[in-house]
Motif scaffolding. Structure first.
Motif: not given
Length: 399
Positions: A86, A92, A149, A289
């Motif tokens: 990650t 992802p 996630w 992100g």
């Protein structure tokens, strides 16, 4: 040899959750405080895992200290593998979750094809034990990926994030009591203890302003470690979780009831998915992100204003990582710079519970500049001038 895995009692689940939190905290401490870096930390723990696992495999029976030490190290290692994908490789979380789920299916399929059982009550041969520990390693990686996630999708605070894995585990216990397949129920719960343990640690350690109890990472780790040691000592002397041999007469299964409970599991999974979709659609502060734009800052702060409220040792740590990243970038090593900047993100996130309450305005200012650095270095087509500018600006703010 005697069964190498403890009986699945309430103590098993308690200590499993505790090991998850302590293991992850210890890995973060090595990665950040010693400046080892994420990949090097993973290499260190892989070597430690080889040694500890060799010790576990060399025993002829279940030894609580050796077994649970192996669980802690496997927890750390599996978590680090997911973090590398990650943070360093930009994979992802949805993809890594799918990959680990597929890998776990392959492990279970191969294990069952060879041994005709996945029961933890039958770990009495070396091949079965090897399959067991490989499955455990993948479940930690899968639990890390799916847990992160979930937080990325929902933006839930630590107190709320504990409820989903806890609720799912309660649903599994309920299904098992009603006749669901015991082996399937065990491994589903085992996977879910990873996000539950991590979320529980975040809840205890995060400041109250972020939905936590404000104990801090260090205090939480000490409390959990003390609880682990006390439990291991108790199990060592009581031997209440020892399985002397494989169960020759397992509880008779009810195929019809197991099929009904499979449908129940499908309904629970659909409900959990619907909840995540709903939460994702609600307004929330998304986790930053790779492609996220940094949050706007209304006012610029001088280096003194930005750092004076924080411990000099922490600022020096961030400055060292930023300087190292800039040096690697200027030498033309983009990959090394990207890897090193992940240490900055990890260290900054870990110190948030202690730094943000000291001066929220200064913390948000530096957080924005760190976001700009991360965005620049993790861009699909990074521009060296933009990266250098962001790093230099952050270095200036850090004094």
């Amino acid at each position: 040899m005697l069964n190498k895995v403890p009986e699945v009692t309430v103590w098993f689940w308690v200590i499993k959750i505790l090991c998850t939190t302590v293991g992850e905290s210890f890995a973060d401490w090595i990665n950040m405080n010693l400046g080892v870096g994420l990949i090097n930390t993973a290499l260190i723990f892989t070597a430690v895992l080889a040694g500890v696992l060799g010790w576990q495999l060399g025993t002829r029976r279940y030894v609580p200290f050796v077994y649970w030490l192996t669980v802690v190290v496997v927890s750390v290692t599996g978590t680090l593998y997911t973090d590398i994908l990650t943070d360093s490789q930009g994979v992802p979380l949805a993809l890594s979750s799918s990959v680990f789920a597929g890998l776990l299916a392959v492990v279970f399929g191969t294990w069952y094809a060879r041994e005709r059982t996945l029961s933890v009550h039958s770990i009495i041969t070396l091949p079965r034990e090897l399959f067991y520990w490989l499955a455990v390693l993948v479940t930690f990686a899968l639990g890390t990926a799916t847990g992160d996630w979930t937080l990325e999708l929902t933006g839930w605070t630590p107190d709320v994030s504990v409820l989903l894995p806890l609720g799912l585990i309660v649903a599994i216990v309920f299904a098992w009591r009603l006749g669901a397949n015991a082996v399937l129920s065990f491994w589903l719960a085992y996977i879910l203890t990873r996000p539950l343990g991590a979320n529980l640690g975040d809840w205890l350690g995060s400041p109250s302003s972020d939905g936590g109890l404000g104990l801090g990472t260090a205090a939480t780790s000490v409390i959990f470690l003390a609880a682990i040691l006390a439990t291991v000592v108790y199990l060592t002397f009581s031997r209440s979780d020892v399985i002397e041999a494989a169960d020759p007469t397992p509880r008779a299964a009810n195929p019809a009831r197991e099929r009904i409970m499979l449908g129940y599991y499908a309904v629970v999974a659909a409900a959990a998915g619907a909840l995540l979709v709903w939460a994702h659609q609600q307004p929330h502060a998304a986790v930053t992100g790779e492609d996220d734009a940094p949050a706007p800052v209304t006012a610029h702060l001088t280096p003194k204003q930005a750092t004076s409220s924080f411990p000099p040792a922490d600022i020096a740590k961030f400055r060292t990582i930023t300087s190292d990243t800039l040096t690697k970038l200027n030498s033309g090593d983009q990959a090394a710079a990207t890897t090193r900047v992940a240490d900055l993100e990890t260290a900054w996130d870990a110190d948030q519970p202690t730094l943000e309450p000291r001066n929220e305005k200064a913390w948000r200012f530096l957080d924005s500049e760190i976001d700009q650095v991360l965005t620049a270095l993790r861009a699909p087509n990074p521009d060296q001038a933009t990266e250098a500018k962001a790093l230099t600006t952050l270095l200036t703010s850090l004094g």
